[in-house]
Design an enzyme around this catalytic site. Sequence first.
Site, mmCIF file in Angstrom:
data_model
loop_
_atom_site.group_PDB
_atom_site.id
_atom_site.type_symbol
_atom_site.label_atom_id
_atom_site.label_comp_id
_atom_site.label_asym_id
_atom_site.label_seq_id
_atom_site.Cartn_x
_atom_site.Cartn_y
_atom_site.Cartn_z
ATOM 1 N N GLY A 189 0.769 -1.212 0.092
ATOM 2 C CA GLY A 189 0.016 -0.052 -0.250
ATOM 3 C C GLY A 189 0.937 1.283 -0.054
ATOM 4 O O GLY A 189 2.068 1.300 0.396
ATOM 5 N N GLY B 164 0.448 5.936 -0.353
ATOM 6 C CA GLY B 164 -0.607 7.034 -0.155
ATOM 7 C C GLY B 164 0.589 8.401 0.057
ATOM 8 O O GLY B 164 1.765 8.295 -0.069
ATOM 9 N N GLY B 165 -0.292 9.491 0.264
ATOM 10 C CA GLY B 165 0.298 10.647 0.323
ATOM 11 C C GLY B 165 1.462 10.804 1.659
ATOM 12 O O GLY B 165 2.252 11.469 1.539
ATOM 13 N N GLY C 27 3.011 7.957 2.900
ATOM 14 C CA GLY C 27 4.251 6.969 2.946
ATOM 15 C C GLY C 27 3.906 5.596 2.346
ATOM 16 O O GLY C 27 2.810 5.483 1.399
ATOM 17 N N THR D 252 3.718 1.102 2.866
ATOM 18 C CA THR D 252 3.377 0.052 3.738
ATOM 19 C C THR D 252 4.018 -1.276 3.157
ATOM 20 O O THR D 252 3.610 -1.771 1.969
ATOM 21 C CB THR D 252 2.227 -0.159 4.202
ATOM 22 O OG1 THR D 252 1.671 1.133 4.763
ATOM 23 C CG2 THR D 252 2.032 -1.302 5.297
ATOM 24 N N LYS E 69 6.048 0.399 8.015
ATOM 25 C CA LYS E 69 5.560 1.577 7.390
ATOM 26 C C LYS E 69 6.696 2.691 7.251
ATOM 27 O O LYS E 69 7.360 2.783 8.094
ATOM 28 C CB LYS E 69 4.404 2.228 8.381
ATOM 29 C CG LYS E 69 3.061 1.593 8.319
ATOM 30 C CD LYS E 69 2.160 2.411 9.206
ATOM 31 C CE LYS E 69 0.813 1.718 9.044
ATOM 32 N NZ LYS E 69 -0.242 2.734 9.628
ATOM 33 N N ASP F 4 -10.129 8.553 13.556
ATOM 34 C CA ASP F 4 -10.329 8.217 12.444
ATOM 35 C C ASP F 4 -11.193 6.913 12.129
ATOM 36 O O ASP F 4 -10.733 6.099 11.244
ATOM 37 C CB ASP F 4 -9.095 8.136 11.456
ATOM 38 C CG ASP F 4 -8.895 8.315 9.970
ATOM 39 O OD1 ASP F 4 -10.343 8.616 9.622
ATOM 40 O OD2 ASP F 4 -7.961 8.056 9.414
#
Length: 496
Positions: A41, A43-44, A46, A48, A64, A162
């Site tokens: 995975g 994203g913005g 970092g 994984t 991560k 979250d």
Amino acid sequence: MPYCLNPSCQKPNNPEGCRFCMNCGKNLQLKGLYEAIALIGQGGMGRTFRAVDRGRLGQPCAIKQFLPQFREAQLMEKAIALFESEAAQLKALGSHPQIPELIAYFEEEGCLYLVQELIEGENLYNELQSQGIFSEAKIYQLLEEILPVLQFIHDRQVIHRDIKPDNIVRKKEKGKRKRTKSQSQIPNSPQNNLVLVDFGAAKAFTTDTAGRTGTLIGSAEYVAPEQARGKAVPQSDLYSLGVTCIHLLTGISPFDLYDDVSDRWIWREKLQAPISSHLANILDRLLARAIANRYRSANEVLQDLSSLVNLSSAIAPRSSDYPQHYTQTYVQIRQLQELLSLGQWQESDRLTNKIILELADKPKIAEITADDIDNIACDVWMAIDQAWMEFSNNHFGWSTQKQIWQSIGGKLIYNEDTYWEFANIYEKFSDRIGWRRPRWLNLGLSPKVWRKYENLIFAIASPRGHLPSLFFWEGFNLVDIVLYRLEICRQSREKL
């Protein structure tokens, strides 16, 4: 195969056994222990990776890597704080089976890394996409498994901030036997298998001089009103959990489940299938915009989940001996309670019949055997009986029928040699509770005839013990078996 963590490496995959990247020369083992093997995975903030911990005999783990896509100093400072916050909160929370375990947190060659337990499974958002909207049973399971986790973190002065379907993962069950189609529709989980992940937004209850717990953090669709104003409280997580539930129930974005014109949630109007008022009322209270109208704690929600006529003790699984988790059955029992509370006796009778048929996996009551009766959990028998007794003021229910059966000389155990004795008692029993009527009116000696099912008296004014009826109506030979099973269950409960 080792995977190079150098973001600039053009050929990150390496042969097994390599210690250094064959393309760029970077050391493939962080701290000489943690080796990435696949990107899972990004994203913005970092990336994984699936990885192995060489210090733990190659045990799987997740790495991560902090790798933000922006370079503005202010944003970078905030991003670093969030990344470090996740490590700090995981460390503070310690060990919990439904929270990823923190293994290590460190900086190496200018990059920040967090190593934690690898959670194998699918998050609930992906499950929604692949399997469709959640049933009421699955929502009950979600609440019953995640609420204790929220209570755990709130007790330790942590707010997740979250909560959303993406951050709840259903762990894969190892070594699980293949289930039948009917079983696969029911969550099979005496042990909890939902895990709360991504504590990057989590924050302690500490406040600044203005009384804030932090700036807006979280996903806009799920965030509580007070959290949007930078004043998150533990009840903010409960709000987000409520939003998560209505998203999973409807399959519709929470943005489209709130009507700005009338300033109210319209999720009930978007349901594809009706749910019990019990669950609906719980969700409405979770979704209250005013904190004062919301639940005060996760424990309070859990109490409400099982509060209907205080049947939680009869509906909670007591034994690991039963291979099937009865989540769907508990939902049906709650529905039964609601029908009985409204005096809908025939609908209640049919639902009672349906519950037993589904648990026995038989199309007709007449096909059910004594073994089928014994294999259904005592909790189910007693919950159904208690519901009938509770709402009829002991006028209906198997316990009432057992009293009548025994009062006319009926025994709880018959065999083939005493069949005619059983048949004679069964006719007397049916006469007493009104399942048979005289052929001719006003003639006391008139021969009796059986009422058709649709001609039974579905009212509280019917004879005592008249209901439930459909189960014994189709399977009259099960009367003594069911009443005996109920007695055994009662004795077992008294010994606890």
